[in-house]
Design a protein around this motif. Structure first.
Motif, PDB file in Angstrom:
ATOM      1  N   UNK A  43      33.673  41.525  34.440  1.00  0.00           N
ATOM      2  CA  UNK A  43      34.517  42.236  33.472  1.00  0.00           C
ATOM      3  C   UNK A  43      35.306  41.265  32.603  1.00  0.00           C
ATOM      4  N   UNK A  44      35.907  40.281  33.251  1.00  0.00           N
ATOM      5  CA  UNK A  44      36.740  39.328  32.505  1.00  0.00           C
ATOM      6  C   UNK A  44      35.888  38.502  31.549  1.00  0.00           C
TER       7      UNK A  44
ATOM      8  N   UNK B 296      49.349  40.013  39.590  1.00  0.00           N
ATOM      9  CA  UNK B 296      50.326  41.036  39.181  1.00  0.00           C
ATOM     10  C   UNK B 296      49.710  42.420  39.155  1.00  0.00           C
ATOM     11  N   UNK B 297      48.434  42.495  38.783  1.00  0.00           N
ATOM     12  CA  UNK B 297      47.794  43.797  38.661  1.00  0.00           C
ATOM     13  C   UNK B 297      47.280  44.291  40.012  1.00  0.00           C
TER      14      UNK B 297
ATOM     15  N   UNK C 152      55.413  40.833  33.962  1.00  0.00           N
ATOM     16  CA  UNK C 152      54.098  41.424  33.742  1.00  0.00           C
ATOM     17  C   UNK C 152      54.136  42.944  33.811  1.00  0.00           C
TER      18      UNK C 152
ATOM     19  N   UNK D  38      48.414  37.620  30.790  1.00  0.00           N
ATOM     20  CA  UNK D  38      49.163  36.863  31.796  1.00  0.00           C
ATOM     21  C   UNK D  38      48.644  35.440  31.898  1.00  0.00           C
ATOM     22  N   UNK D  39      47.342  35.337  32.046  1.00  0.00           N
ATOM     23  CA  UNK D  39      46.714  34.024  32.214  1.00  0.00           C
ATOM     24  C   UNK D  39      47.011  33.123  31.024  1.00  0.00           C
TER      25      UNK D  39
ATOM     26  N   UNK E 149      39.724  42.479  22.235  1.00  0.00           N
ATOM     27  CA  UNK E 149      40.511  43.686  22.509  1.00  0.00           C
ATOM     28  C   UNK E 149      40.218  44.832  21.547  1.00  0.00           C
TER      29      UNK E 149
ATOM     30  N   UNK F 175      42.508  28.565  31.256  1.00  0.00           N
ATOM     31  CA  UNK F 175      43.579  29.498  31.610  1.00  0.00           C
ATOM     32  C   UNK F 175      43.066  30.578  32.547  1.00  0.00           C
ATOM     33  N   UNK F 176      41.922  31.136  32.213  1.00  0.00           N
ATOM     34  CA  UNK F 176      41.377  32.239  33.003  1.00  0.00           C
ATOM     35  C   UNK F 176      40.926  31.761  34.380  1.00  0.00           C
TER      36      UNK F 176
ATOM     37  N   UNK G  63      38.895  49.677  27.027  1.00  0.00           N
ATOM     38  CA  UNK G  63      39.270  48.423  27.689  1.00  0.00           C
ATOM     39  C   UNK G  63      40.209  48.725  28.858  1.00  0.00           C
ATOM     40  N   UNK G  64      39.852  48.223  30.033  1.00  0.00           N
ATOM     41  CA  UNK G  64      40.690  48.396  31.223  1.00  0.00           C
ATOM     42  C   UNK G  64      42.038  47.688  31.014  1.00  0.00           C
TER      43      UNK G  64
ATOM     44  N   UNK H 271      44.053  30.981  36.564  1.00  0.00           N
ATOM     45  CA  UNK H 271      44.791  32.169  36.937  1.00  0.00           C
ATOM     46  C   UNK H 271      44.011  33.039  37.919  1.00  0.00           C
TER      47      UNK H 271
ATOM     48  N   UNK I  71      44.303  46.832  33.016  1.00  0.00           N
ATOM     49  CA  UNK I  71      44.560  45.784  34.010  1.00  0.00           C
ATOM     50  C   UNK I  71      43.886  44.467  33.623  1.00  0.00           C
ATOM     51  N   UNK I  72      42.658  44.587  33.117  1.00  0.00           N
ATOM     52  CA  UNK I  72      41.955  43.377  32.682  1.00  0.00           C
ATOM     53  C   UNK I  72      42.675  42.760  31.492  1.00  0.00           C
ATOM     54  N   UNK I  73      43.115  43.608  30.588  1.00  0.00           N
ATOM     55  CA  UNK I  73      43.858  43.114  29.424  1.00  0.00           C
ATOM     56  C   UNK I  73      45.130  42.403  29.866  1.00  0.00           C
ATOM     57  N   UNK I  74      45.831  43.012  30.814  1.00  0.00           N
ATOM     58  CA  UNK I  74      47.078  42.417  31.304  1.00  0.00           C
ATOM     59  C   UNK I  74      46.798  41.088  32.000  1.00  0.00           C
ATOM     60  N   UNK I  75      45.740  41.068  32.790  1.00  0.00           N
ATOM     61  CA  UNK I  75      45.365  39.815  33.464  1.00  0.00           C
ATOM     62  C   UNK I  75      45.137  38.698  32.450  1.00  0.00           C
ATOM     63  N   UNK I  76      44.375  39.040  31.431  1.00  0.00           N
ATOM     64  CA  UNK I  76      44.030  38.084  30.376  1.00  0.00           C
ATOM     65  C   UNK I  76      45.298  37.527  29.707  1.00  0.00           C
TER      66      UNK I  76
ATOM     67  N   UNK J 256      34.745  40.282  28.523  1.00  0.00           N
ATOM     68  CA  UNK J 256      35.815  40.336  27.530  1.00  0.00           C
ATOM     69  C   UNK J 256      35.866  39.027  26.732  1.00  0.00           C
TER      70      UNK J 256
END
Lengths: 215, 215
Positions: free
Chosen positions: A204-205, A186-187, B138, B169-170, B213, A170-171, B159-160, A174, B162-167, A208
């Motif tokens: 960063x990703x 989106x971000x 999103x 979303x993906x 998270x 998924x990551x 936790x950023x 995306x 944006x990174x959380x949202x990206x994750x 996580x």
DNA sequence: CGCTAAAATGACCAGGTGGTCATAGAGGGG
DNA sequence: CCCCTCTATGACCACCTGGTCATTTTAGCG
């Protein structure tokens, strides 16, 4: 199955072959398979329409030739990463693999576009054949990587490998889509970023992900 | 912008409207916008070709009407989930939201297919207009959810977002794609599963996210 | 019934599509 | 020079596309 190129094409001098393939990649990347036009293509190259059919038999033959080439390229560069990073820990290898994906888009943006368009168009000549080749990525590439990670104790043993693979799939997808198509970013932090920023973002990703994967 | 339906169409009795829209959704879902054929469509419905153009002005007008309807449906059901789960913790809300996405595909598989095909076809009349509407998911949905989560202390503060949202979303996109299109279900554990299995799978995935998270 | 306004119809249009094939040309060997 | 094979060419084919519009049909009203 021999991907559609007739001997007549292979006998052409290298430069003419290159010109034809380059224009065809442009055409398919811009329009997708169905809307790509052979008329437009031959006009752009400056050859007669009949020649394309002499070279590749059909529109699909031409597409097939290009697609097989693209898949070979991807497979080759991924194998290289896997080999080159064997000594590194799981998470560094994952980062390197994703970075390699980004590099591929950078070097062959049009091939990636062709891939994206193909995947989501369910009507398609021989689509299944292509998709099966691609599935190798997840099954043949990611899964062994994960298993090695578990084996080495870098991933907690109670984590379901299928869930881990799903997550990484998924990551990866995306992230690459976001890099190539603004809509998916989106971000607004991936598309159009330079190599160093991308590297940082990937770190960063994956950091996580690491929190979730490790003991 | 009023999404293309002329008064003549709206004056039709409900049943005929339904028949026409249902057939049009079938056609677009099966072929995508460009390859969808008005000739084929009117043959399937059993009306004259001119009528479609009387009702919707153009092929795009018809598509636009259907797409706007689809977006409204999604937005409505998401708002409901957000409201209904306000008392729950962040991770349960995320699970419920993803489950709602799955339900949408279950109830409107063809609309989801139309969406997928549209997103990846970059040539497209008024594509940007549609995509902007979708981006709301999103930006307007996920981000406030995350911020609330941080505020409540359910997500670690460093936790950023944006990174959380990206994750998320993906994961959302991929999970839904895997449910709808076998190809994306590389691990073969999502596509074709029943509601309970899906729920379990979602819980597993979000639990993994949670490890990354939370503090 | 007649009258009128709205709705339905499908022949028709210009402009494309992938693909074919008779013809012309090119190049090399004798 | 002829001859032969391989290659290039583009007019042509059948078919399909979204869209138009003069004409016919329908429906409601008095």
């Amino acid at each position: 199955m021999e991907s559609g190129a007739r001997k007549t094409f292979l006998r052409l001098d290298r430069e003419k072959q290159r010109r034809i393939l380059s224009a065809a990649i442009d055409e398919f990347a811009a329009w997708g398979f169905h809307r790509a036009s052979i008329n437009r293509l031959v006009r752009a190259i400056g050859i007669a329409k009949g020649s394309i059919f002499q070279y590749f038999g059909s529109k699909e033959g031409l597409f097939s030739y290009i697609f097989d080439y693209a898949i070979e390229t991807v497979r080759f560069s991924l194998k290289k990463v896997k080999r080159d990073t064997e000594h590194l820990d799981f998470y560094s290898r994952v980062e390197a693999s994703l970075m390699e994906g980004i590099s591929f888009i950078e070097n062959h943006p049009k091939l990636y576009r062709i891939y994206l368009k193909m995947v989501f168009q369910e009507d398609f000549p021989a689509r299944d054949r292509y998709l099966k080749k691609i599935r190798l990525f997840s099954v043949d590439y990611l899964k062994p990587l994960i298993e090695t990670g578990i084996h080495r104790g870098e991933i907690r043993a109670d984590l379901d490998p299928d869930i881990a693979a799903f997550m990484l799939d998924a990551i990866f997808d995306r992230f690459m889509q976001a890099y190539a198509v603004p809509f998916f970013d989106s971000e607004g932090t991936i598309h159009g970023s330079g190599r160093e920023e991308i590297k940082k973002k990937i770190k960063q990703v994956i950091d996580l992900v690491k929190r979730g994967f490790k003991d």
